[in-house]
Design a protein around this motif. Structure first.
Motif, short mmCIF file in Angstrom:
data_model
loop_
_atom_site.label_atom_id
_atom_site.label_comp_id
_atom_site.label_asym_id
_atom_site.label_seq_id
_atom_site.Cartn_x
_atom_site.Cartn_y
_atom_site.Cartn_z
N GLY A 322 1.61 -3.27 -12.78
CA GLY A 322 0.98 -4.11 -11.78
C GLY A 322 -0.40 -3.58 -11.48
O GLY A 322 -0.71 -2.40 -11.71
N LEU A 323 -1.27 -4.45 -10.98
CA LEU A 323 -2.67 -4.07 -10.79
C LEU A 323 -2.89 -3.42 -9.43
O LEU A 323 -2.60 -4.02 -8.38
CB LEU A 323 -3.56 -5.30 -10.94
N PRO A 324 -3.43 -2.20 -9.42
CA PRO A 324 -3.67 -1.48 -8.16
C PRO A 324 -4.98 -1.89 -7.52
O PRO A 324 -5.99 -1.19 -7.60
CB PRO A 324 -3.68 -0.01 -8.61
N GLU A 325 -4.96 -3.04 -6.87
CA GLU A 325 -6.16 -3.53 -6.20
C GLU A 325 -5.79 -3.95 -4.78
O GLU A 325 -4.64 -3.84 -4.36
CB GLU A 325 -6.83 -4.65 -7.00
N TYR A 326 -6.77 -4.43 -4.03
CA TYR A 326 -6.55 -4.54 -2.60
C TYR A 326 -5.65 -5.70 -2.16
O TYR A 326 -5.17 -5.70 -1.02
CB TYR A 326 -7.88 -4.58 -1.84
N ARG A 327 -5.38 -6.67 -3.00
CA ARG A 327 -4.43 -7.71 -2.61
C ARG A 327 -3.00 -7.20 -2.72
O ARG A 327 -2.20 -7.32 -1.78
CB ARG A 327 -4.62 -8.97 -3.48
N ASN A 328 -2.66 -6.64 -3.88
CA ASN A 328 -1.33 -6.07 -4.04
C ASN A 328 -1.11 -4.91 -3.07
O ASN A 328 -0.07 -4.80 -2.42
CB ASN A 328 -1.12 -5.61 -5.48
N GLY A 329 -2.09 -4.02 -2.99
CA GLY A 329 -1.98 -2.90 -2.07
C GLY A 329 -2.00 -3.32 -0.62
O GLY A 329 -1.32 -2.73 0.23
N GLY A 330 -2.79 -4.35 -0.32
CA GLY A 330 -2.86 -4.85 1.05
C GLY A 330 -1.53 -5.42 1.52
O GLY A 330 -1.17 -5.29 2.71
N LEU A 331 -0.79 -6.06 0.62
CA LEU A 331 0.53 -6.57 0.95
C LEU A 331 1.42 -5.44 1.47
O LEU A 331 2.12 -5.58 2.49
CB LEU A 331 1.16 -7.22 -0.28
N LEU A 332 1.38 -4.30 0.79
CA LEU A 332 2.20 -3.16 1.18
C LEU A 332 1.79 -2.61 2.53
O LEU A 332 2.64 -2.25 3.36
CB LEU A 332 2.09 -2.06 0.12
N MET A 333 0.49 -2.55 2.76
CA MET A 333 0.00 -1.97 4.01
C MET A 333 0.20 -2.94 5.18
O MET A 333 0.60 -2.54 6.28
CB MET A 333 -1.47 -1.58 3.86
N ASP A 334 -0.05 -4.22 4.95
CA ASP A 334 0.10 -5.19 6.03
C ASP A 334 1.55 -5.38 6.45
O ASP A 334 1.82 -5.75 7.60
CB ASP A 334 -0.51 -6.54 5.63
N LEU A 335 2.49 -5.17 5.52
CA LEU A 335 3.90 -5.31 5.86
C LEU A 335 4.56 -3.95 6.15
O LEU A 335 5.78 -3.88 6.30
CB LEU A 335 4.64 -6.05 4.75
N GLY A 336 3.75 -2.90 6.20
CA GLY A 336 4.23 -1.63 6.73
C GLY A 336 4.97 -0.72 5.78
O GLY A 336 5.54 0.29 6.20
N VAL A 337 4.97 -1.04 4.47
CA VAL A 337 5.63 -0.15 3.51
C VAL A 337 4.86 1.17 3.40
O VAL A 337 5.45 2.25 3.28
CB VAL A 337 5.77 -0.81 2.14
N VAL A 338 3.56 1.08 3.40
CA VAL A 338 2.71 2.28 3.45
C VAL A 338 1.80 2.15 4.67
O VAL A 338 1.32 1.04 4.99
CB VAL A 338 1.89 2.49 2.17
N THR A 339 1.58 3.27 5.35
CA THR A 339 0.68 3.28 6.50
C THR A 339 -0.22 4.50 6.42
O THR A 339 0.16 5.53 5.84
CB THR A 339 1.46 3.34 7.83
N LEU A 340 -1.41 4.37 6.96
CA LEU A 340 -2.32 5.51 7.02
C LEU A 340 -1.86 6.48 8.10
O LEU A 340 -1.44 6.07 9.18
CB LEU A 340 -3.74 5.03 7.34
N LYS A 341 -1.95 7.75 7.79
CA LYS A 341 -1.69 8.76 8.82
C LYS A 341 -2.77 8.64 9.90
O LYS A 341 -3.92 8.29 9.60
CB LYS A 341 -1.70 10.16 8.20
#
Length: 431
Positions: A322-341
């Motif tokens: 899968g492509l590591p760009e801000y749409r795919n990555g943004g999905l993860l961050m916006d839905l809380g799978v990954v969060t910034l410390k």
């Protein structure tokens, strides 16, 4: 396990430019995330089910249960904003043989993919023929197809729909790109210099590799090389993905900026150090994580140009990620799978979002997590829908669910910009 630990720097550089290295190194980052040992991100596996349900909802909304109708993720889709643009182009070439039509489509897809790094939330393209205002990837695609059909990339005034190294690409400048992308103070574009340099460097790359791109230096000429590496199975010509990857990762290596990491004298491309992987006593390059996002994006796009027009089959594509760009990555961050410390990145004073350069180790962690999570999400979607990887492949998941889902959740959470959950300082050559 670090499977490249015993390699020389030169061997390690070769390995880091392979597709299996992308998953292997990203998996090492993911393993650290599971142990809570990343420097910038926290991982919340309990949120994965929410991503799956969100994505399944989008697939069912747009395709029902007609999963075979889901197209692959590729540049082709971006040309179709508001109306079809590729099909009329192919129709205008109906008197050509299929191989030349496919060559022209590859010419278009290669230059358009190189121009596809994020343009920023303030840029739009206004299509003269329709009056349509188009932003982001679709706007970049629409601008590039009009450049292509008007002969900007061609050295032959009688054949505008080609990309050639003589008077075509060699005449590209920042001013030319700015003009055709309608860039001005009121319509600014992120990374204008960077994306211009990619096209200039494309000319150099093709000149240096006549075996791959022909004596006239044309992206579409890769078909001749791929044909020489193919075999006939029944009535179908089969081309190994490894041959196409060689063309794009090795043949186009001079495209990438000289500032990229170098190991053993070899420029690595979209490969970055990840500080979380740094350990005492490790050798150079052991903390590097490869992504090759634009090269993989180009690969997905070229595969479709070949298979749809020539009906050849590209085999062995299971190593693609899968492509590591801000749409795919943004999905993860916006839905809380990954969060910034908390407090690890500065906050942009205007958008109030965390801000970092595309090369920052926080972004490297985010991208690595995205690669592995896309595999996990694809598996989870298939399990939910009772489908096999053959019935719903990764390219279809990217197209119908994660990339589209990342855009939709961004619009819900940030309706004014629709941008990613972080402000990414891009030079036009990464995202």
């Amino acid at each position: 396990m670090n499977i490249s630990a015993a390699l020389t720097p030169e061997q390690k550089a070769v390995y880091l430019r392979t597709l299996p290295a992308v998953r292997e190194r990203c998996q090492r980052v993911f393993d650290l995330a599971k142990a809570g040992k990343l420097e910038y991100l926290d991982y919340h596996p309990e949120k994965e089910v929410e991503v799956t349900e969100f994505c399944v909802g989008i697939i069912q909304r747009d395709f029902g249960t007609n999963y075979s109708s889901i197209p692959p993720h590729g540049r082709w889709r971006h040309f179709e904003s508001g109306r079809e643009r590729v099909a009329p182009l192919l129709q205008s070439w109906k008197d050509l043989d299929a191989k030349e039509s496919s060559k022209r489509l590859i010419d278009l897809f290669v230059v358009s993919a190189l121009l596809d790094a994020g343009a920023g939330k303030d840029w739009t393209y206004t299509e003269e023929s329709s009056g349509q205002k188009i932003a982001r990837s679709e706007g970049l695609a629409t601008a590039s197809i009009h450049m292509f059909t008007s002969g900007v990339f061609s050295s032959n005034p009688n054949q505008p729909c080609q990309v050639t190294v003589t008077e075509g690409l060699k005449s590209i400048s920042v001013e030319v790109i700015a003009q055709h992308f309608q860039v001005n103070q009121q319509n600014p574009m992120v990374g204008l210099d960077g994306r211009t340099s990619l096209l200039v460097n494309l000319s150099k790359a093709m000149t240096e590799s006549p075996k791959l791109f022909g004596s006239d230096g044309r992206p579409g000429n890769m078909l001749d090389f791929l044909e020489s590496e193919s075999k006939i199975s029944g009535s179908t010509r089969q081309v190994p993905l490894a041959a196409l990857w060689h063309v794009l990762i090795d043949g186009l290596n001079p495209v990438w900026p000289a500032s990229r990491a170098i190991l053993g004298g070899i420029s690595l491309g979209d490969v970055w150090p990840c500080s979380a992987l740094k350990q005492d006593g490790q050798s150079e390059g052991d903390d590097y994580v490869p992504f090759h996002k634009l090269t993989q994006w180009m690969t997905y796009s070229v595969i479709e140009a070949i298979e749809s027009v020539l009906k050849w089959e590209i085999v062995g594509r299971e190593d693609m990620t899968g492509l590591p760009e801000y749409r795919n990555g943004g999905l993860l961050m916006d839905l809380g799978v990954v969060t910034l410390k908390p407090g690890v990145l500065p906050i942009d004073p205007v958008s109030k979002l965390p801000k970092a350069a595309a090369t920052h180790p926080a972004i490297v962690e985010w991208r690595a997590m995205t690669v592995i999570m896309l595999d996990r999400i694809a598996d989870s979607i298939r399990a939910r829908l009772k489908l096999t990887p053959t019935e719903l492949n990764l390219a279809q998941v990217l197209e119908s669910a994660t990339w589209k889902g990342g855009r939709e959740i961004a619009k819900q959470k940030r309706p004014e910009s629709g941008g990613p959950p972080m402000e990414i300082e891009s030079d036009g050559t990464v995202f």
